[in-house]
Design an enzyme around this catalytic site. Structure first.
Site, mmCIF file in Angstrom:
data_model
loop_
_atom_site.group_PDB
_atom_site.id
_atom_site.type_symbol
_atom_site.label_atom_id
_atom_site.label_comp_id
_atom_site.label_asym_id
_atom_site.label_seq_id
_atom_site.Cartn_x
_atom_site.Cartn_y
_atom_site.Cartn_z
ATOM 1 N N LYS A 1 -20.516 -10.370 -35.620
ATOM 2 C CA LYS A 1 -18.996 -11.552 -35.461
ATOM 3 C C LYS A 1 -17.832 -10.042 -34.575
ATOM 4 C CE LYS A 1 -20.155 -15.155 -34.865
ATOM 5 N NZ LYS A 1 -19.787 -16.538 -35.548
ATOM 6 N N ARG B 1 -25.795 -17.826 -41.287
ATOM 7 C CA ARG B 1 -26.677 -18.304 -39.675
ATOM 8 C C ARG B 1 -26.806 -16.743 -40.112
ATOM 9 N NH1 ARG B 1 -25.115 -17.530 -34.223
ATOM 10 N NH2 ARG B 1 -27.144 -19.065 -33.192
#
Length: 269
Positions: free
Chosen positions: A215, A249
């Protein structure tokens, strides 16, 4: 949870539609993930990165259904459909998907709750700008525009509201998984605080899924592009597991399985 992006434009550069044979590539990648220790495969046909193009439901179905069907034939592993469209979720469940992962927490499509309730499958409810609107942030605009008095308390309260709404729509509490939505409607600093305090979300009583993989907040901390964020992701996964996250995840399954197992060995011995 291993990520399978059946898209041409994944932010992390792993979109399978760019492959010569995306279905075969997806099955091959899914097989490697399961062999490496993935417990769930998350199949998505629409990018959720900022600025990505919207995909209509017919195109999304055309992308994900052949992949889900092929993985279901090849592997005995739970499959998640990453979508916010009820028609896509319904078709995916019919094709063999076992749970729904909705980044808009069933707020983008009024039929989604009914699809989940009737199918009786688990659903991941992720905190996003729709939920942030209830805590004072805008539904539109740049992610960094969202305001929080206390990001963890506000996200916690919003997730509780989402779970209560899901139960009110006929979804059993045992079907619900909550996701604080790292990278969605939060600044890099807010993402770091959420990750450090994810344990405070466990008191809500539902399993917690955390998605830190590659991210932008990892990139902001390290000054690195998505392809160079393996170690940063590993640190985030270790902290998430140590703080009590139940599911992580990730894109880099083999490495993150080892990180998660080692962290478990230390903190859950």
């Amino acid at each position: 949870m291993g990520v399978l992006n059946v898209t041409p434009d994944s932010f992390s550069g792993d979109g399978l539609l760019a492959r010569h044979d995306p279905i075969a590539a997806a099955v091959a990648q899914a097989t490697l993930m399961v062999e490496a220790g993935a417990d769930i495969l998350d199949v998505g046909g629409e990018s959720t990165r900022p600025g990505s193009d919207a995909v209509d439901e017919a195109e999304e179905i055309a992308r994900v259904l052949p992949v889900i069907a092929a993985i279901r034939r090849a592997l005995d592993v739970p499959i998640s459909i990453d979508t916010s469209k009820a028609a896509v979720a319904e078709a995916a469940i019919d094709a063999g998907a076992d749970l729904v992962n909705d980044v808009w927490a069933m707020g983008a499509d009024p039929r989604m709750a009914d699809v989940v309730a009737r199918a009786g499958v688990p659903v991941v409810l992720m905190h996003n700008r729709l939920a942030a609107a209830a805590t004072g942030g805008p539904v539109g605009g740049h992610y960094a525009d969202v305001r929080y008095d206390d990001v963890v308390a506000d996200v916690r309260n919003a997730l509780l509201g989402l779970a209560d709404a899901a139960c009110g729509a006929g979804i059993g509490p045992e079907q619900i998984i909550l996701d604080p939505g790292l990278g969605f409607g939060k600044t890099p600093a807010q993402n770091l605080e959420l990750l450090d305090r994810v344990g405070e979300l466990r008191s809500l009583g539902w399993p917690i899924l955390v998605g830190p993989s590659r991210k932008s907040f990892v990139g902001a901390a390290l000054g690195l592009p998505p392809g160079d964020r393996l170690e940063g992701t590993a640190a985030a996964v270790a902290v998430a597991v140590a703080r009590g996250a139940d599911i992580v995840r990730v894109h880099d399954v083999a490495a993150m399985v080892r990180v998660a197992r080692m962290t478990d060995a230390i903190v859950r011995r």
